[in-house]
Design an enzyme around this catalytic site. Structure first.
Site, PDB file in Angstrom:
ATOM      1  N   ASP A 101       0.825  -1.203   0.000  1.00  0.00           N
ATOM      2  CA  ASP A 101       0.000   0.000   0.000  1.00  0.00           C
ATOM      3  C   ASP A 101       0.866   1.262   0.000  1.00  0.00           C
ATOM      4  O   ASP A 101       2.032   1.234   0.410  1.00  0.00           O
ATOM      5  CB  ASP A 101      -0.899   0.039   1.244  1.00  0.00           C
TER       6      ASP A 101
HETATM    7  N1  URA Z   1      -1.461  -5.998   3.760  1.00  0.00           N
HETATM    8  C1  URA Z   1      -1.947  -4.743   3.754  1.00  0.00           C
HETATM    9  O1  URA Z   1      -2.998  -4.482   4.311  1.00  0.00           O
HETATM   10  N2  URA Z   1      -1.230  -3.790   3.130  1.00  0.00           N
HETATM   11  C2  URA Z   1      -0.041  -4.012   2.508  1.00  0.00           C
HETATM   12  O2  URA Z   1       0.564  -3.092   1.958  1.00  0.00           O
HETATM   13  C3  URA Z   1       0.446  -5.325   2.531  1.00  0.00           C
HETATM   14  C4  URA Z   1      -0.275  -6.303   3.156  1.00  0.00           C
END
Ligand code: URA
Length: 244
Positions: A101
């Site tokens: 993310d």
């Molecule tokens: N899980 C999430 O919620 N975000 C990420 O970036 C990676 C795994």
């Protein structure tokens, strides 16, 4: 003879899935003839073009980046946010292996090898991803066990996970732990904790398969060493050029 989508991916041009999209959209030609049939067999001397551009056998590239927060894990972004690609000086076009993310930091692999990408992200290959998670509130043992056994997300149960090194910060009313998962569902870690009303306030991936951040600083990257590539592929059981 090889299936055309496999050959395009093996050239490093794009992932196999993207190649399939290009074929069905009618921009791929073999020896000047448009081919829209997935699985069409092509030989060594056939010339493949995408929108008229010849696909050369590109050098395969593999990088590990310590992704900082504030970068998006795609090759371009319609909202014009900074992308992880901007952090890497590569002479060939690369793309991230799965996603982290915008506000997540940590280990991110990037490549131009479509087969490697597929091998790393396919859930059947169960590559371990380890996250350092900081959540609001105190993590109860029952919650931890429930998360480890698996919870329903989008109608299907998550695969067994591990939660270790749980540390509470009484003053801040937060908990820090390591969570190991073998899938890569959309916002998986955040959604798993949110299912128990724990907001994830910080998320960092500290390991992808056998690859850790070791000496990298935020924003830094390096090429994977041949033995690191090989070890990652061995985790999947898929034979590679080197160990075939
Ligand atoms: N899980 C999430 O919620 N975000 C990420 O970036 C990676 C795994």
């Amino acid at each position: 003879m090889e299936r055309i989508q496999k050959k395009i991916a093996a050239s490093g041009y794009c992932s196999r899935r993207k190649a399939e999209e290009l074929i069905t959209s009618g921009v791929v030609a073999v020896n000047g003839e448009i081919v829209t049939q997935l699985g069409t067999k092509v030989g060594q001397n056939d010339v493949i073009t995408v929108s008229g551009e010849i696909i050369e056998k590109a050098l395969k590239k593999y990088y590990v980046l310590y992704k900082p927060e504030g970068y998006i894990s795609t090759t371009d972004d319609e909202k014009k946010r900074r992308t992880v690609i901007e952090l890497i000086d590569s002479e060939v076009s690369i793309y991230p292996v799965g996603r982290l993310d915008y506000d997540t930091s940590g280990v991110l692999l990037l490549t131009n090898d479509g087969d490697f990408n597929q091998a790393m992200i396919h859930p059947k290959n169960s590559i371990e991803k380890v996250y350092e998670v900081t959540i609001k509130g105190f993590l109860r043992k029952e919650t931890s066990y429930a998360l480890m056994r698996g919870i329903k997300l989008d109608g299907t149960k998550t695969k067994p996970a591990k939660i270790t090194q749980v540390k509470t910060n009484v003053e801040k009313a937060t908990t820090k732990c390591l969570m190991t998962i073998t899938e890569g569902r959309y916002h998986q870690v955040k959604r798993m904790f949110e299912a128990f009303n724990h907001e994830v306030i910080k998320l960092k991936r500290v390991r992808f398969g056998t690859i850790t951040l070791d000496n990298l600083k935020k924003g830094e990257y390096r090429s994977l060493k041949p033995h690191e590539y090989k070890t990652l592929m061995q985790l999947t059981g898929i034979p590679t050029q080197q160990n075939r």
